[in-house]
Write a protein that holds these residues in place. Structure first.
Motif, PDB file in Angstrom:
ATOM      1  N   GLU A  13       0.822  -1.211   0.000  1.00  0.00           N
ATOM      2  CA  GLU A  13       0.000   0.000   0.000  1.00  0.00           C
ATOM      3  C   GLU A  13       0.862   1.270   0.000  1.00  0.00           C
ATOM      4  N   ASP A  14       1.938   1.271   0.781  1.00  0.00           N
ATOM      5  CA  ASP A  14       2.734   2.501   0.900  1.00  0.00           C
ATOM      6  C   ASP A  14       3.802   2.630  -0.177  1.00  0.00           C
ATOM      7  N   VAL A  15       4.218   1.509  -0.764  1.00  0.00           N
ATOM      8  CA  VAL A  15       5.368   1.581  -1.667  1.00  0.00           C
ATOM      9  C   VAL A  15       5.010   1.122  -3.087  1.00  0.00           C
ATOM     10  N   LEU A  16       4.723  -0.154  -3.268  1.00  0.00           N
ATOM     11  CA  LEU A  16       4.574  -0.678  -4.637  1.00  0.00           C
ATOM     12  C   LEU A  16       3.358  -0.075  -5.345  1.00  0.00           C
ATOM     13  N   PHE A  17       2.222  -0.031  -4.666  1.00  0.00           N
ATOM     14  CA  PHE A  17       1.020   0.488  -5.321  1.00  0.00           C
ATOM     15  C   PHE A  17       1.180   1.980  -5.645  1.00  0.00           C
ATOM     16  N   GLU A  18       1.851   2.700  -4.742  1.00  0.00           N
ATOM     17  CA  GLU A  18       2.103   4.123  -5.013  1.00  0.00           C
ATOM     18  C   GLU A  18       2.987   4.283  -6.248  1.00  0.00           C
ATOM     19  N   ALA A  19       3.963   3.395  -6.383  1.00  0.00           N
ATOM     20  CA  ALA A  19       4.854   3.468  -7.549  1.00  0.00           C
ATOM     21  C   ALA A  19       4.072   3.166  -8.830  1.00  0.00           C
ATOM     22  N   LEU A  20       3.113   2.242  -8.751  1.00  0.00           N
ATOM     23  CA  LEU A  20       2.289   1.941  -9.921  1.00  0.00           C
ATOM     24  C   LEU A  20       1.459   3.164 -10.321  1.00  0.00           C
ATOM     25  N   VAL A  21       0.904   3.833  -9.313  1.00  0.00           N
ATOM     26  CA  VAL A  21       0.085   5.026  -9.597  1.00  0.00           C
ATOM     27  C   VAL A  21       0.961   6.117 -10.223  1.00  0.00           C
ATOM     28  N   LYS A  22       2.190   6.259  -9.693  1.00  0.00           N
ATOM     29  CA  LYS A  22       3.099   7.272 -10.266  1.00  0.00           C
ATOM     30  C   LYS A  22       3.448   6.947 -11.719  1.00  0.00           C
ATOM     31  N   ASN A  23       3.304   5.677 -12.082  1.00  0.00           N
ATOM     32  CA  ASN A  23       3.653   5.280 -13.447  1.00  0.00           C
ATOM     33  C   ASN A  23       2.431   5.045 -14.321  1.00  0.00           C
ATOM     34  N   GLY A  24       1.351   5.715 -13.966  1.00  0.00           N
ATOM     35  CA  GLY A  24       0.229   5.754 -14.898  1.00  0.00           C
ATOM     36  C   GLY A  24      -0.987   4.938 -14.530  1.00  0.00           C
ATOM     37  N   MET A  25      -0.906   4.098 -13.477  1.00  0.00           N
ATOM     38  CA  MET A  25      -2.113   3.335 -13.134  1.00  0.00           C
ATOM     39  C   MET A  25      -3.082   4.247 -12.364  1.00  0.00           C
ATOM     40  N   PRO A  26      -4.348   4.313 -12.795  1.00  0.00           N
ATOM     41  CA  PRO A  26      -5.290   5.163 -12.056  1.00  0.00           C
ATOM     42  C   PRO A  26      -5.437   4.688 -10.620  1.00  0.00           C
ATOM     43  N   ARG A  27      -5.714   5.645  -9.730  1.00  0.00           N
ATOM     44  CA  ARG A  27      -5.904   5.273  -8.329  1.00  0.00           C
ATOM     45  C   ARG A  27      -7.295   4.668  -8.123  1.00  0.00           C
ATOM     46  N   GLU A  28      -8.271   5.165  -8.891  1.00  0.00           N
ATOM     47  CA  GLU A  28      -9.657   4.669  -8.760  1.00  0.00           C
ATOM     48  C   GLU A  28      -9.970   3.715  -9.911  1.00  0.00           C
ATOM     49  N   HIS A  29     -10.915   2.795  -9.658  1.00  0.00           N
ATOM     50  CA  HIS A  29     -11.380   1.861 -10.690  1.00  0.00           C
ATOM     51  C   HIS A  29     -10.211   1.219 -11.420  1.00  0.00           C
ATOM     52  N   SER A  30      -9.287   0.681 -10.676  1.00  0.00           N
ATOM     53  CA  SER A  30      -8.087   0.097 -11.282  1.00  0.00           C
ATOM     54  C   SER A  30      -7.711  -1.150 -10.478  1.00  0.00           C
ATOM     55  N   VAL A  72      -5.162  -1.557  -8.687  1.00  0.00           N
ATOM     56  CA  VAL A  72      -4.705  -1.129  -7.356  1.00  0.00           C
ATOM     57  C   VAL A  72      -5.901  -0.887  -6.440  1.00  0.00           C
ATOM     58  N   ALA A  73      -6.937  -0.215  -6.956  1.00  0.00           N
ATOM     59  CA  ALA A  73      -8.135   0.047  -6.148  1.00  0.00           C
ATOM     60  C   ALA A  73      -8.781  -1.272  -5.723  1.00  0.00           C
ATOM     61  N   ALA A  74      -8.811  -2.231  -6.644  1.00  0.00           N
ATOM     62  CA  ALA A  74      -9.422  -3.535  -6.326  1.00  0.00           C
ATOM     63  C   ALA A  74      -8.637  -4.246  -5.226  1.00  0.00           C
ATOM     64  N   MET A  75      -7.295  -4.183  -5.313  1.00  0.00           N
ATOM     65  CA  MET A  75      -6.465  -4.847  -4.297  1.00  0.00           C
ATOM     66  C   MET A  75      -6.664  -4.194  -2.923  1.00  0.00           C
ATOM     67  N   LEU A  76      -6.766  -2.857  -2.904  1.00  0.00           N
ATOM     68  CA  LEU A  76      -6.965  -2.162  -1.628  1.00  0.00           C
ATOM     69  C   LEU A  76      -8.306  -2.544  -1.004  1.00  0.00           C
ATOM     70  N   MET A  77      -9.320  -2.677  -1.863  1.00  0.00           N
ATOM     71  CA  MET A  77     -10.640  -3.064  -1.367  1.00  0.00           C
ATOM     72  C   MET A  77     -10.594  -4.462  -0.752  1.00  0.00           C
ATOM     73  N   GLU A  78      -9.836  -5.343  -1.402  1.00  0.00           N
ATOM     74  CA  GLU A  78      -9.724  -6.709  -0.872  1.00  0.00           C
ATOM     75  C   GLU A  78      -8.955  -6.738   0.449  1.00  0.00           C
ATOM     76  N   HIS A  79      -7.937  -5.896   0.587  1.00  0.00           N
ATOM     77  CA  HIS A  79      -7.240  -5.821   1.886  1.00  0.00           C
ATOM     78  C   HIS A  79      -8.248  -5.471   2.982  1.00  0.00           C
ATOM     79  N   ASP A  80      -9.119  -4.491   2.698  1.00  0.00           N
ATOM     80  CA  ASP A  80     -10.109  -4.056   3.695  1.00  0.00           C
ATOM     81  C   ASP A  80     -11.125  -5.148   3.986  1.00  0.00           C
ATOM     82  N   LYS A  81     -11.554  -5.828   2.941  1.00  0.00           N
ATOM     83  CA  LYS A  81     -12.524  -6.915   3.119  1.00  0.00           C
ATOM     84  C   LYS A  81     -11.914  -7.994   4.029  1.00  0.00           C
ATOM     85  N   GLY A  82     -10.658  -8.292   3.802  1.00  0.00           N
ATOM     86  CA  GLY A  82      -9.959  -9.287   4.623  1.00  0.00           C
ATOM     87  C   GLY A  82      -9.944  -8.866   6.085  1.00  0.00           C
TER      88      GLY A  82
END
Ligand code: FE2
Ligand code: FE2
Length: 195
Positions: free
Chosen positions: A61-78, A80-90
């Motif tokens: 959450e703090d490192v790899l996903f942020e790097a993906l967002v910096k390299n063009g992956m949208p923060r929403e509806h992407s 990365v967003a799906a993975m973050l939602m699953e972390h919360d569900k867990g």
């Protein structure tokens, strides 16, 4: 050759998957009344909160996903967003597992199904989640993130680990190994399983 930035995370998945296998094995027995070592579930909660969440998910959450967002992956509806939602569900399943195990330890009856259902839901969510990361998201990160960012990402992983105070990686490995080594009796029960 480019530094590999997902290997440490793939290695952490391996220990998390061993805990997931234990949850699946023991929860299946709990539903049939054959496993009532509630402390196992509380140790599982400690493992998941500290190793899977604070140790591993913090790096994502703090490192790899942020790097993906910096390299063009949208923060929403992407992805990365799906993975973050699953972390919360867990985290919600883990709360349910903890509440049920604590109530059972306090002597309340009929908590088997709730504990087992939360444990099995967590296990199946995380199994699929880890599979998506290992086979889709991490390979994508290895393609997308440029060489120039990689040393800093590895250094940030180390800093993220240092921010996690408390028990070491070995402590969590020992928790998993301890439960893996519970002796199975011919009937399918271990000596420790009936309290
Ligand atoms: Fe994740
Ligand atoms: Fe992960």
């Amino acid at each position: 050759m480019k530094a590999v930035i997902t290997k440490a995370l793939v290695d952490e998945h391996k220990l998390i998957l061993r805990m997931i296998a234990l949850l699946e094995r023991n929860a299946a027995l709990t539903t049939t009344g054959l496993f009532s070592n509630w402390q196992f579930y509380l140790d599982g909660v400690e493992f998941i909160r500290n190793y899977a969440d604070r140790f591993h998910h913090a790096k994502e959450e703090d490192v790899l996903f942020e790097a993906l967002v910096k390299n063009g992956m949208p923060r929403e509806h992407s992805p990365v967003a799906a993975m973050l939602m699953e972390h919360d569900k867990g985290r919600a399943y883990v709360k349910g597992m903890e509440a049920g195990a604590k109530e059972a330890l306090a002597g309340l009856h009929g908590r088997e199904n709730s504990v087992a259902r939360n444990a099995l839901s967590y296990a199946s969510l995380l199994r699929e989640h880890i599979d998506k990361e290992d086979t889709i998201l991490y390979p994508l990160a290895e393609r997308l993130i440029p060489e120039s960012m990689r040393d800093e990402i590895l250094a940030e992983y180390e800093r993220a680990e240092l921010r996690v105070s408390g028990n070491s990686r070995e402590h969590y490995q020992n928790i998993v190994e301890g439960y893996e080594q519970e002796k199975i009796r011919p009937s399918g029960l271990t000596a420790e399983w009936r309290y």
